[in-house]
Design a protein around this motif. Structure first.
Motif: not given
Ligand code: AMP
Ligand code: MG
Length: 418
Positions: A54, A58, A146-147
């Motif tokens: 995760r 990111g 996650y980004r």
């Protein structure tokens, strides 16, 4: 471009397995012009796997994980990441059939646990495993959850090196090239040399490469015991021309010290040369304990070249197996030019080979004397024109001593044939 590599495996944390994927993957990626931003090694726990992936997503455009795709209870990566990304797993009938065939062809019953390897997260690309059972998986995350505002690829590779490496070459490298094309061509060439230390190599070549460096040549040196690799790379529009010119300069300066390019090993170059010339080799090894034979027999096609090898560790075996005169050993010692010459001559005659290499030395830590200190080694080379010997000194640990001796012997013959 931001690339992260995550190596999973509790065995890595326990120091039971050397994390070779880390180096191997970084090296392959660098040769393709992609430099890894961050590497992480973690244990096989759900918290570590999910948390690390995760976090990496990111930051990164490409995340590669290794390990944890197998059938045992500690192989969690596939399940955990599918769940985390909300991609339900479906059994893939083609993979299942391959698994059945894999076991049938080996006349083994397929364990029930193996079946989980046919599970594929929704939307994943399956990367065929030609050398084992667990396929790799590639997931396009568009968008990357996650980004914000970014896309990413997540690639899951199996743990065993003999499965991961061909899979990377066959499936992952093409995928990366396609999904992350370079804006300029990227060219990389490694020239491998033996015989000069790192600083001397640099001294010889660097002063001639200044103008190419200012045009974008990336110059690197990698020293290993007895050898130095010179890495020439460029990622600019005239990359091919720059690297070609740099290679010509390095070849001019280092000449016969260069034994190969890119991943070529010294022993493969020698086997290739001897095969090409229709010539053969025999080995008489004392202090290397068969290590030279090991290197030669690592090369496919070595049977064309290697006639026989002897490990004659004791004085008696040098006489019995190779015909070294006991008086030679008594007068000059087992570690001497005279003994190594008779070892080489004896091996060549008995094997009926074109050449024979022989080595005898003092690996240490004991057994040295003032005139023959630890690290002393004699190398003999017998050929159609007689026998030559040379003396070297490698005062180091036993393993490095064997490596250096073997390399020097092989390189001596290579240079004779050049
Ligand atoms: P796994 O698929 O994670 O169960 O890994 C299977 C085997 O591959 C392990 O037992 C190791 O022997 C080997 N392996 C896994 N990860 C690595 C690594 N990072 N470097 C070298 N070998 C590895
Ligand atoms: Mg594992």
């Amino acid at each position: 471009m931001n690339i992260e590599v995550i190596n999973t495996g509790s065995e890595l944390m326990l120091g039971r397995t050397l994390n070779t994927h880390q180096q191997w993957l970084c090296r392959r990626l660098a040769d393709l012009g992609y430099v890894v931003t961050r590497q992480t090694a973690i244990a096989d726990t759900p918290e570590a796997i999910c948390g690390t992936v995760r976090e990496a997503l990111g930051r990164a455009d490409l995340v590669i994980t290794t390990g944890g795709l197998g059938p045992t209870s500690d192989d969690l990566t596939r399940d955990l990441l599918a769940q985390m990304l909300g991609r339900p797993l479906h059994e893939d009938p083609q993979i299942l059939e391959k698994l059945h065939n894999y076991f049938a062809s080996r006349k083994r019953v397929m364990p029930v646990s193996t079946r989980v390897q046919a599970m594929v997260p929704e939307g994943a690309i399956v990367l065929a495993n030609d050398f084992g059972t667990a396929p790799g998986l590639a997931l396009s995350l568009a968008p990357n959850p996650y980004r914000a505002g970014h896309k990413a690829w997540l690639v899951l590779l199996p743990g065993p090196p003999r499965e991961l490496r061909p899979m990377f070459q066959r499936s992952v490298a093409p995928l990366i090239r396609q999904e992350f094309p370079h804006s300029c061509p990227y060219v990389c060439r490694t020239l491998r040399s033996m015989g000069l230390g790192e600083s001397l190599v640099q001294e010889k070549v660097e002063k001639h490469l200044g103008s190419l460096v200012s045009r974008g040549l990336d110059l690197g040196y990698c020293a290993r015991p007895g050898r130095v690799d010179v890495r020439l790379a460029a990622g600019v529009s005239e990359a091919t021309e720059i690297v070609t010119q740099a290679e010509a300069i390095v070849r001019r300066e280092l000449g016969h010290l260069i034994y190969g390019t890119d991943d070529q090993e010294l022993e493969s170059v020698l086997v290739e040369t001897l095969t090409h010339r229709g010539e053969t080799l025999a080995l008489a090894e004392s202090c290397t304990g068969g290590y030279i034979a090991h290197l030669i027999t690592n090369v496919p096609g070595a049977s064309q070249v290697l006639r026989a090898g002897w490990v004659t560790y004791s004085n008696a075996s040098k006489s019995d197996a190779l015909g070294v005169l006991p008086t030679t050993i008594a007068t000059h010692g087992a570690v001497s030019a005279e003994t190594v010459a008779e070892m080489a001559r004896g091996a060549r005659e008995r094997a009926g080979s074109t050449y024979a290499l022989a080595v005898t030395g003092i690996a240490g830590p004991t057994g040295g004397s003032p005139e023959k200190p630890v690290g002393t080694v004699f190398i003999g080379l017998a050929g159609p024109n007689g026998v030559e010997t040379l003396k070297q000194n490698y005062p180091t640990d036993r393993e490095t001593f064997k490596q250096l001796t073997a390399q020097h012997a092989l390189d001596w013959l290579r240079r004779k044939l050049a």
